[in-house]
Design a protein around this motif. Structure first.
Motif, PDB file in Angstrom:
ATOM      1  N   MET A   1       0.801  -1.168  -0.061  1.00  0.00           N
ATOM      2  CA  MET A   1       0.004   0.132   0.129  1.00  0.00           C
ATOM      3  C   MET A   1       0.829   1.362   0.021  1.00  0.00           C
ATOM      4  SD  MET A   1      -3.294   0.160   2.583  1.00  0.00           S
ATOM      5  CE  MET A   1      -4.417  -1.133   1.812  1.00  0.00           C
ATOM      6  N   LYS A   2       1.829   1.188   0.958  1.00  0.00           N
ATOM      7  CA  LYS A   2       2.944   2.242   1.106  1.00  0.00           C
ATOM      8  C   LYS A   2       3.482   2.712  -0.642  1.00  0.00           C
ATOM      9  CE  LYS A   2       4.097   1.776   5.500  1.00  0.00           C
ATOM     10  NZ  LYS A   2       5.224   1.408   6.711  1.00  0.00           N
TER      11      LYS A   2
ATOM     12  N   ASN B   1       1.789   4.497  -3.227  1.00  0.00           N
ATOM     13  CA  ASN B   1       1.535   5.730  -2.590  1.00  0.00           C
ATOM     14  C   ASN B   1       0.241   6.027  -1.905  1.00  0.00           C
ATOM     15  OD1 ASN B   1       3.209   8.154  -2.609  1.00  0.00           O
ATOM     16  ND2 ASN B   1       2.929   8.573  -4.762  1.00  0.00           N
ATOM     17  N   THR B   2      -0.239   4.962  -0.923  1.00  0.00           N
ATOM     18  CA  THR B   2      -1.240   5.092  -0.294  1.00  0.00           C
ATOM     19  C   THR B   2      -1.192   5.057   1.136  1.00  0.00           C
ATOM     20  OG1 THR B   2      -2.638   4.050  -2.197  1.00  0.00           O
ATOM     21  CG2 THR B   2      -3.631   4.064  -0.027  1.00  0.00           C
ATOM     22  N   ASP B   3      -1.474   5.994   1.923  1.00  0.00           N
ATOM     23  CA  ASP B   3      -1.386   5.891   3.435  1.00  0.00           C
ATOM     24  C   ASP B   3      -2.108   5.075   4.244  1.00  0.00           C
ATOM     25  OD1 ASP B   3      -0.919   6.608   6.171  1.00  0.00           O
ATOM     26  OD2 ASP B   3      -1.729   8.392   5.893  1.00  0.00           O
TER      27      ASP B   3
END
Lengths: 245, 261
Positions: free
Chosen positions: B134-135, B138-140
């Motif tokens: 996920m990171k 580019n997703t927090d």
């Protein structure tokens, strides 16, 4: 010579053990790099450091010419937008179907891609890995090889400047392994991205990689072409590259 | 033994005891910022709300239903020792359910049923590298995984508490009527419930509704290793969340008592 990604004298200690110990790796831009090393030599940690997922204790990670600032979340996000990664244990999201997994970096990034373009890019990414029409399946409905191909499609769908593949053929049969290495080489050739590929399968790596890097006890013991590696003075390097010790 | 050994040990204990609350505060603040910066899409929020409500509704109904019935039995038994007047049993049950047992027992059920689910889900995502995936996409993870669950749990804690109080009071009224011949008109009396009781119930709902998913998610993010790590995360989640619910119950009740007398 331009480098897309570098680790400069990177050191990382986990549970009191130095797992990266002065690691200097430089990935020439636009080439396909093979990362070779014995088990637990630090390959995955090098890849995670390059993907900005593992902050080093000391040393620098330079991505696209700029030192990564692991304390600056905003800048990290900007850098990560240019990185795609396939994980050793696939790491598909089990709450999404195959299409949802491949679309994830496009839909959830800082600059979401328009829905129409998402559908076409997912479709073409799945077609590229030979899974056209499998978008509606859940990850658990796929075989190990198919799951790895989905993970490759997800890593490649953003057309990232740096693509990182961690053991993409682990546990797969030789036919599927050859196919997956071929897919990665095709993706690299089509996109012109910098690709780094960690694997124990040096025979198949030799068919697709331009340059090799040998990791030994947390540091890079060799960087160069396969013939140079096979003629290297260090028997460990020769052995890890599949030559005689 | 060195002179500094005991103070050092005490200091180490205090620091280790303060670490989880510090981590919860950081996660709560990151979730709140994520909710403000980018509210979760409606479909993801509704799906979480459905999941939380659906997972807990039968569990809460059975538990609070029996609690309401038992409370009436116990209340009547205690009242009959003093004088056989059962007219206040219903009013007392409604008061106690509104300000105390409704929110707190419901929250304990949510901590057990929903909190463990959140911890196990996030924990298994951590140990299978899904959170790292996920990171790198580019997703927090806090924005994607925690913020919607916090908002959904906050809303559903209110909904489930109201439902739980209704079930408990209804079950109590049924027992009162069938066993002790207390009329429904007498039982359903709101004369002991005032605004302070309602506020106390609402404040507790809000506190529990936020704390449970944050504590559960933090336990999940700490998971390491494999399935054993996920097991530890779920255990830690239910222990910490239950303890937090009881602790907050005491603090909120004390503050409201001091403010309203």
């Amino acid at each position: 010579m331009t480098f897309a990604a570098e680790t400069r004298n990177v050191r990382k200690v986990l549970s009191g053990t130095p797992v990266l110990d002065g690691c200097d790796l430089a990935l020439e831009a636009g080439r396909l790099h093979g990362l070779v090393g014995a088990g637990s030599s630090g390959k995955t940690l090098v890849l995670k450091t390059l993907a900005t997922l593992l902050p080093p204790d000391s040393g620098d990670v330079v991505l696209f010419g700029e030192a990564a600032d692991f304390g600056d979340v905003g800048r990290l996000r900007t850098v990560r937008a240019r990185i795609g990664m396939q994980f050793q244990n696939v790491a598909l999201f089990d709450f999404l179907d195959v299409a949802g997994n491949v679309a994830f970096p496009l839909v959830n990034g800082d600059v979401p891609v328009p829905p129409g373009e998402v559908a076409s890019r997912v479709e073409s990414a799945l077609a590229a890995v030979g899974l056209a029409g499998a978008g509606g399946l859940a990850p658990h409905e796929l075989s190990g090889g198919m799951q790895r191909r989905v993970a490759i499609a997800r890593a490649a769908v953003t057309r990232a400047a740096l693509m990182v593949f961690d053991d993409p053929t682990g546990g797969l049969d030789p036919v599927t392994s050859s196919r997956i290495f071929g897919l990665i080489a095709d993706v690299q050739a089509a996109s012109g991205s910098t690709v780094v590929l960690a694997s124990h399968d040096t025979d198949r790596l030799a068919r697709v990689c331009h340059l090799f890097h040998v990791v030994d006890r947390g540091r890079i013991a060799f960087t160069g072409t396969l013939p140079d590696g096979l003629a290297h003075a260090d028997p460990a390097v020769r052995r890890l590259l599949g030559g005689d010790a | 033994m060195e002179l500094t050994a005991i103070p050092r040990a005490v200091g180490a204990f205090v620091l280790s005891a303060a670490e989880p609350p510090r981590a919860w505060a950081v996660l709560l603040s990151r979730s709140a910022r994520a909710l403000v910066r980018r509210p979760p899409p409606r479909d993801r929020l509704l799906s979480q709300m459905f999941d939380i409500g659906n997972r807990s509704v039968v569990f809460v109904a059975i538990t609070l239903g029996f609690l309401g019935a038992i409370s009436v039995f116990q209340g009547v038994m205690q009242a009959s020792r003093v004088l056989p007047d059962y007219s206040m049993v219903g009013a007392t049950l409604i008061n106690v359910m509104t300000r105390e047992f409704g929110p707190t027992i419901t929250a304990l059920m949510i901590a057990t049923r929903v909190g463990t689910g959140i911890a196990a889900e996030i924990g298994s995502m951590v140990v299978t590298d899904q959170v790292e995936a996920m990171k790198v996409s580019n997703t927090d993870p806090v924005e994607y995984l925690v913020a919607p669950r916090v908002l959904a749990c906050l809303v559903m804690t209110f909904v489930l508490t109201v439902f739980a109080v209704l079930v408990a009071v209804a079950a109590g009224a049924l027992v009162g009527y069938l066993r002790f011949q207390i009329g429904f008109a007498t039982f359903f009396s709101m004369r002991l419930v005032d605004w302070a009781d309602l506020w106390e119930g609402l404040v507790k709902c809000a506190a529990y509704g936020v704390a449970i998913p944050v504590i559960a998610a933090e336990s999940g993010f700490r998971a390491s290793g494999g399935s054993e790590g996920v097991g530890w995360a779920t255990t830690r989640s239910v222990v910490n969340a239950s303890f937090a619910v009881i602790f907050m119950d005491f603090i909120i009740a004390s503050v409201i008592y001091l403010v309203t007398g």
